[in-house]
Design an enzyme around this catalytic site. Sequence first.
Site, PDB file in Angstrom:
ATOM      1  N   HIS A 106     -39.465  -5.503  38.631  1.00 53.08           N
ATOM      2  CA  HIS A 106     -38.058  -5.847  38.361  1.00 53.08           C
ATOM      3  C   HIS A 106     -37.224  -5.972  39.637  1.00 53.08           C
ATOM      4  CE1 HIS A 106     -38.588  -5.660  34.084  1.00 53.08           C
ATOM      5  NE2 HIS A 106     -39.109  -4.441  34.151  1.00 53.08           N
ATOM      6  N   GLY A 160      -0.678  10.722  11.301  1.00 58.51           N
ATOM      7  CA  GLY A 160      -0.911  11.234   9.964  1.00 58.51           C
ATOM      8  C   GLY A 160       0.292  11.028   9.059  1.00 58.51           C
ATOM      9  N   VAL A 207      -3.249  -0.200   4.014  1.00 57.50           N
ATOM     10  CA  VAL A 207      -4.313  -0.109   3.004  1.00 57.50           C
ATOM     11  C   VAL A 207      -5.611   0.217   3.739  1.00 57.50           C
ATOM     12  CG1 VAL A 207      -3.177  -1.761   1.450  1.00 57.50           C
ATOM     13  CG2 VAL A 207      -4.818  -2.613   3.137  1.00 57.50           C
ATOM     14  N   LYS A 224      -5.903   1.628  19.458  1.00 57.76           N
ATOM     15  CA  LYS A 224      -5.944   2.706  18.458  1.00 57.76           C
ATOM     16  C   LYS A 224      -7.373   3.204  18.268  1.00 57.76           C
ATOM     17  CE  LYS A 224      -4.526   5.555  15.261  1.00 57.76           C
ATOM     18  NZ  LYS A 224      -5.500   5.813  14.277  1.00 57.76           N
ATOM     19  N   TYR A 247     -11.581  12.312  18.852  1.00 52.34           N
ATOM     20  CA  TYR A 247     -12.863  12.956  18.543  1.00 52.34           C
ATOM     21  C   TYR A 247     -13.257  13.909  19.669  1.00 52.34           C
ATOM     22  CZ  TYR A 247     -14.502  10.063  14.536  1.00 52.34           C
ATOM     23  OH  TYR A 247     -14.682   9.463  13.318  1.00 52.34           O
ATOM     24  N   ARG A 255     -38.925   0.901  37.879  1.00 47.69           N
ATOM     25  CA  ARG A 255     -38.821  -0.415  37.226  1.00 47.69           C
ATOM     26  C   ARG A 255     -39.624  -1.459  38.012  1.00 47.69           C
ATOM     27  NH1 ARG A 255     -34.185  -2.857  37.272  1.00 47.69           N
ATOM     28  NH2 ARG A 255     -34.383  -3.942  35.298  1.00 47.69           N
ATOM     29  N   GLY A 271       1.843   4.887   3.362  1.00 50.64           N
ATOM     30  CA  GLY A 271       2.732   3.762   3.108  1.00 50.64           C
ATOM     31  C   GLY A 271       4.087   4.222   2.601  1.00 50.64           C
ATOM     32  N   GLY A 279       0.858  -1.204   0.000  1.00 49.34           N
ATOM     33  CA  GLY A 279       0.000   0.000   0.000  1.00 49.34           C
ATOM     34  C   GLY A 279       0.879   1.234   0.000  1.00 49.34           C
ATOM     35  N   HIS A 312      -7.960   5.463  21.099  1.00 50.56           N
ATOM     36  CA  HIS A 312      -7.161   6.675  20.825  1.00 50.56           C
ATOM     37  C   HIS A 312      -7.983   7.622  19.945  1.00 50.56           C
ATOM     38  CE1 HIS A 312      -4.754   8.961  17.917  1.00 50.56           C
ATOM     39  NE2 HIS A 312      -3.820   9.082  18.835  1.00 50.56           N
ATOM     40  N   ASN A 313      -8.599   7.055  18.919  1.00 52.67           N
ATOM     41  CA  ASN A 313      -9.376   7.891  18.000  1.00 52.67           C
ATOM     42  C   ASN A 313     -10.649   8.430  18.661  1.00 52.67           C
ATOM     43  OD1 ASN A 313      -7.406   7.103  16.211  1.00 52.67           O
ATOM     44  ND2 ASN A 313      -8.815   6.827  14.518  1.00 52.67           N
ATOM     45  N   SER A 356      -0.479   6.098  14.496  1.00 53.04           N
ATOM     46  CA  SER A 356      -1.056   7.437  14.583  1.00 53.04           C
ATOM     47  C   SER A 356      -0.021   8.512  14.320  1.00 53.04           C
ATOM     48  CB  SER A 356      -1.664   7.671  15.968  1.00 53.04           C
ATOM     49  OG  SER A 356      -2.196   8.983  16.019  1.00 53.04           O
TER      50      SER A 356
HETATM   51  C1  6PG Z   1      -4.328   9.171  13.544  1.00 57.41           C
HETATM   52  C2  6PG Z   1      -5.699   9.497  13.042  1.00 57.41           C
HETATM   53  C3  6PG Z   1      -5.975   8.799  11.760  1.00 57.41           C
HETATM   54  C4  6PG Z   1      -7.131   9.402  10.979  1.00 57.41           C
HETATM   55  C5  6PG Z   1      -8.432   9.397  11.731  1.00 57.41           C
HETATM   56  C6  6PG Z   1      -9.466  10.270  11.084  1.00 57.41           C
HETATM   57  O1  6PG Z   1      -4.268   8.716  14.670  1.00 57.41           O
HETATM   58  O2  6PG Z   1      -3.353   9.398  12.827  1.00 57.41           O
HETATM   59  O3  6PG Z   1      -6.643   9.101  13.978  1.00 57.41           O
HETATM   60  O4  6PG Z   1      -6.101   7.427  12.021  1.00 57.41           O
HETATM   61  O5  6PG Z   1      -6.823  10.688  10.625  1.00 57.41           O
HETATM   62  O6  6PG Z   1      -8.895   8.089  11.750  1.00 57.41           O
HETATM   63  O7  6PG Z   1     -10.672   9.820  11.542  1.00 57.41           O
HETATM   64  P1  6PG Z   1     -12.063  10.370  11.039  1.00 57.41           P
HETATM   65  O8  6PG Z   1     -12.003  10.400   9.538  1.00 57.41           O
HETATM   66  O9  6PG Z   1     -13.031   9.384  11.540  1.00 57.41           O
HETATM   67  O10 6PG Z   1     -12.184  11.730  11.640  1.00 57.41           O
END
Ligand code: 6PG
Length: 469
Positions: A452, A132, A76, A184, A192, A446, A16, A11, A187-188, A130
């Site tokens: 219950h 980017g 990928v 991970k 958010y 309940r 990659g 990939g 982490h995401n 993680s």
């Molecule tokens: C990371 C980011 C990466 C990605 C996100 C974007 O840790 O480098 O989290 O994995 O940019 O998954 O997630 P969304 O498209 O869901 O906002």
Amino acid sequence: MEGKYDFGLVGLGVMGRNFILNVADNGFTAFGNDLDTEKVDALIAEGGDTKKVNASTDAKVFVNALSSPRKIMLLVPAGKIVDAVIESLLPFLDKDDIIIDGGNSFFTDTDRREAYLQEKGIHFFGAGVSGGAKGARLGPSIMPGGNREAYQHVKPIFEAVSAKYKGEPCVAYLGPKSAGNYVKMVHNGIEYGLMQLTSEIYDLLKKAGDFSNEELGAIYSKWNEGRLQSFLVEITSKILTQKDDLAEGHLVDQILDKAKQKGTGKWTSQNAMDLGIPVPSIDIAVSMREISALKTERVRADKLYDRPEMEKQDKAELEKLAEEALYFSFIITYAQGLHQLADASNEYGYALDIAVIAKIWRAGCIIRAALLADITEAFQKDRLLPNLLLSPTFVEKVQGTVGSARKLTCLAAANGIPLPGITNSLAYFDAYTSTRLPLNLIQAQRDYFGSHTYERLDREGIFHTEWEK
Ligand code: 6PG
């Protein structure tokens, strides 16, 4: 063909290509594979020396070019493509070869793939990466899970390419099976939450304080020098002052307010529900992306309802409240995510060490923040800490800032500014730290309508009342 290569990567998109060049920069030879000839040629050109970096579109040529046990990373898109790539490699692999999925795969897919490949004698790793595109090139945070012995073959390469925090690599073996993908995913989820918080504070400062983009950029930049220091605060300061090259003014003002998502935050929330662990600061961040997507409806609704007249606030006071409320809510968001990890560790048999996870998040990843050094310390002192809020290290930090979260929540509510991340973080805090909640009434309800049963405070046993005599 020159001598065998240390590392293979399938990939050759931006992530990659950057990852493989990072591997090569760290003294390992690497071979890439992609069906797209242009990507293969581009990597060979950029690598400069085919003895160090080479690539092919042919899966057999690719696999045969690697030294044993083969270490093959897949970067990928998550989903069916991962299965297809695995199938394309399988005919040429040998026992004990290692495949590492570096994408954001759903953790149960990783468990399925691991079991399938184990039957064939192949080790499978789910390794969250993680940071980017830039992180992949210069040093990401890597979260691998899988077979512990097999990890020893991957370890030197991952430790060399990962980000470093004061010289320590931001990668560690996290646990068996899908432990890496699970970590991970959470982490995401935290990512958010933090993104929602930084964006709603920007909104509040703009609306209640009349701060200009330049002023806001300077505020976030100043915050990034203090306890809020983090990648997301840092990039926010830069985003806010970025000039538009297609129109007058700042780019941020021209960007459509609809945020997309690939699913990892939603998975975090969904799985937290399955586990029974509350993560409302993450849930609301997912909901806000969904509300953002309803732009047409929002525009219609905005016309139907009046909004309170905005009372403008003292700028310096507002800035102080915002810094404290943001810091408080960052802590709460990490606390929720880490609570989920601790619970999932028992549920799925990952045996996670939360201190190690916080440690490898200190650099390289999207949620890296100064706060993670304190979080690491808290979990190092008490490895079985169920929730960060129970750590003595955090009591003072939370106590000193919760008041501002309260004031800001009132201010936002009175003026009709949505502050859902801060508000939910505060409500979670107030509930989590309450000895007594009104759920006694829910139990009574309940029992009233469904027999219950309930338990009592003053005696052991299960009780039922005939409420309507
Ligand atoms: C990371 C980011 C990466 C990605 C996100 C974007 O840790 O480098 O989290 O994995 O940019 O998954 O997630 P969304 O498209 O869901 O906002």
